[in-house]
Structure formats: C-alpha cells, structure tokens
Design a protein around this motif. Sequence first.
Motif, PDB file in Angstrom:
ATOM      1  N   ALA A 267       0.826  -1.214   0.000  1.00  0.00           N
ATOM      2  CA  ALA A 267       0.000   0.000   0.000  1.00  0.00           C
ATOM      3  C   ALA A 267       0.859   1.263   0.000  1.00  0.00           C
ATOM      4  O   ALA A 267       0.591   2.205  -0.756  1.00  0.00           O
ATOM      5  N   VAL A 268       1.879   1.288   0.825  1.00  0.00           N
ATOM      6  CA  VAL A 268       2.723   2.495   0.919  1.00  0.00           C
ATOM      7  C   VAL A 268       3.534   2.685  -0.368  1.00  0.00           C
ATOM      8  O   VAL A 268       3.630   3.800  -0.885  1.00  0.00           O
ATOM      9  N   LEU A 269       4.092   1.605  -0.904  1.00  0.00           N
ATOM     10  CA  LEU A 269       4.855   1.733  -2.144  1.00  0.00           C
ATOM     11  C   LEU A 269       3.962   2.161  -3.307  1.00  0.00           C
ATOM     12  O   LEU A 269       4.381   2.955  -4.159  1.00  0.00           O
TER      13      LEU A 269
ATOM     14  N   ALA B 285       1.105  15.146   5.362  1.00  0.00           N
ATOM     15  CA  ALA B 285      -0.076  14.792   6.164  1.00  0.00           C
ATOM     16  C   ALA B 285      -1.210  14.292   5.274  1.00  0.00           C
ATOM     17  O   ALA B 285      -1.912  13.332   5.620  1.00  0.00           O
ATOM     18  N   GLU B 286      -1.382  14.902   4.121  1.00  0.00           N
ATOM     19  CA  GLU B 286      -2.415  14.466   3.170  1.00  0.00           C
ATOM     20  C   GLU B 286      -2.071  13.085   2.591  1.00  0.00           C
ATOM     21  O   GLU B 286      -2.954  12.256   2.384  1.00  0.00           O
ATOM     22  N   PHE B 287      -0.784  12.840   2.355  1.00  0.00           N
ATOM     23  CA  PHE B 287      -0.322  11.527   1.887  1.00  0.00           C
ATOM     24  C   PHE B 287      -0.725  10.452   2.902  1.00  0.00           C
ATOM     25  O   PHE B 287      -1.249   9.400   2.537  1.00  0.00           O
ATOM     26  N   VAL B 288      -0.493  10.720   4.167  1.00  0.00           N
ATOM     27  CA  VAL B 288      -0.854   9.778   5.228  1.00  0.00           C
ATOM     28  C   VAL B 288      -2.373   9.601   5.276  1.00  0.00           C
ATOM     29  O   VAL B 288      -2.863   8.478   5.429  1.00  0.00           O
ATOM     30  N   ASN B 289      -3.119  10.691   5.130  1.00  0.00           N
ATOM     31  CA  ASN B 289      -4.587  10.590   5.120  1.00  0.00           C
ATOM     32  C   ASN B 289      -5.080   9.736   3.963  1.00  0.00           C
ATOM     33  O   ASN B 289      -5.999   8.925   4.120  1.00  0.00           O
TER      34      ASN B 289
ATOM     35  N   ARG C  19      -6.962   3.912   2.226  1.00  0.00           N
ATOM     36  CA  ARG C  19      -6.669   2.702   1.440  1.00  0.00           C
ATOM     37  C   ARG C  19      -6.555   1.444   2.307  1.00  0.00           C
ATOM     38  O   ARG C  19      -6.816   0.349   1.829  1.00  0.00           O
ATOM     39  N   LEU C  20      -6.104   1.623   3.521  1.00  0.00           N
ATOM     40  CA  LEU C  20      -5.880   0.470   4.396  1.00  0.00           C
ATOM     41  C   LEU C  20      -7.124   0.207   5.238  1.00  0.00           C
ATOM     42  O   LEU C  20      -7.677   1.134   5.839  1.00  0.00           O
ATOM     43  N   PRO C  21      -7.558  -1.037   5.318  1.00  0.00           N
ATOM     44  CA  PRO C  21      -8.755  -1.345   6.108  1.00  0.00           C
ATOM     45  C   PRO C  21      -8.543  -1.024   7.588  1.00  0.00           C
ATOM     46  O   PRO C  21      -7.491  -1.309   8.146  1.00  0.00           O
ATOM     47  N   ASN C  22      -9.541  -0.410   8.186  1.00  0.00           N
ATOM     48  CA  ASN C  22      -9.552  -0.087   9.614  1.00  0.00           C
ATOM     49  C   ASN C  22      -8.406   0.817  10.059  1.00  0.00           C
ATOM     50  O   ASN C  22      -8.035   0.814  11.223  1.00  0.00           O
TER      51      ASN C  22
END
Length: 168
Positions: free
Chosen positions: A64-66, A106-110, A115-118
């Motif tokens: 997900a991060v890549l 911060a927007e990247f993290v949001n 994208r990631l469940p829960n």
Amino acid sequence: MTIPMISSDATTDAATAPAAVSTAPVPEPRQEPATGTSWDDLVAKVREAGLYPTVEQAERVTRAVLAALGEHVVGDERVDLARALPEEAARIVAAQVPAHHVPAAAEFVNELSRRLPNATHATARWDTTSVLGVLPELIGDDLTHRLLAQLPSGYALLFGQAELVRAA
C-alpha cells in the motif's frame, strides 16, 4: 552469456551471407537490486520496523505504501527508485499512474488511511514510516535526498530523516 559470431565464407554472396552476430555479453535480467535485497528481505525489514505480528500484515502495508509513493514520484527519481528496489517492489511503484498533484505529507498519510482497512491517521502514519523508514538504507542517501527534493516539505520525517529548514 556470449553469443558466437557467425561469419560469412569469402565465396558466399554478400546478399545471402548470414548477418554477423556480436560477441558482446548479453546482460542478464535484473533479479534483485545491487544491494541484494529481495522482496522477502524488504518485507522482513518493514515487519521489524513496524513491529507487525505477521508477514502478511507487513506485506500488505508495504504494498500500500509503495503504491501510494509510486503515484507521487516522477522522472529519473521514479526510474532510479524502481531500479534500487527488489523486483516485486519495483513493479508496485512502476505500475502506478503518476498523480497531477503531490500531496503534503499529512495528506499523503490521510490518503493511505483511506486505502488500508480499519486504518486511522495514527496507524497510517505508523505504516508509512515503517515502510518509508527502511528505504534509505536500501536505496542510498543520494536517491533518498533526490526523492525528498521532489516531494513537498514534511516527507523527510516519513523517511526517518531530519528535515532542515533554512532560517528566514
């Protein structure tokens, strides 16, 4: 591997002579980056950095991060990043269509939290730093600095790097 040179006989007509084949070595397909790190090694480093209980969880987060990073890195840095990563990670980065807008850290993290469940903002930040924090060791300081120069302010901390700001 080398390919033998085929030469034509002096009595053979030039039009029917086989083409000469170079004896230059043919490069082998790239299997792993120069560092020798495999996909499994990368996931293991992420698992250790993020204290994930399972390989599957570390792999899901790494993918997900890549993928998210692959949307925001362009040009030579994108190509060099893919070359520096294990083949599976390189495919994940290269498969992404670059976005027109590179978000603030911060927007990247949001975006990742959606994208990631829960995931919450806090867990997405943990996931992001767990993956991006292992990259500098893998890709080297030069490429890390080039990536950070391309990304907006705030990403250095996600890569586990200090972000120096010039005094006004």
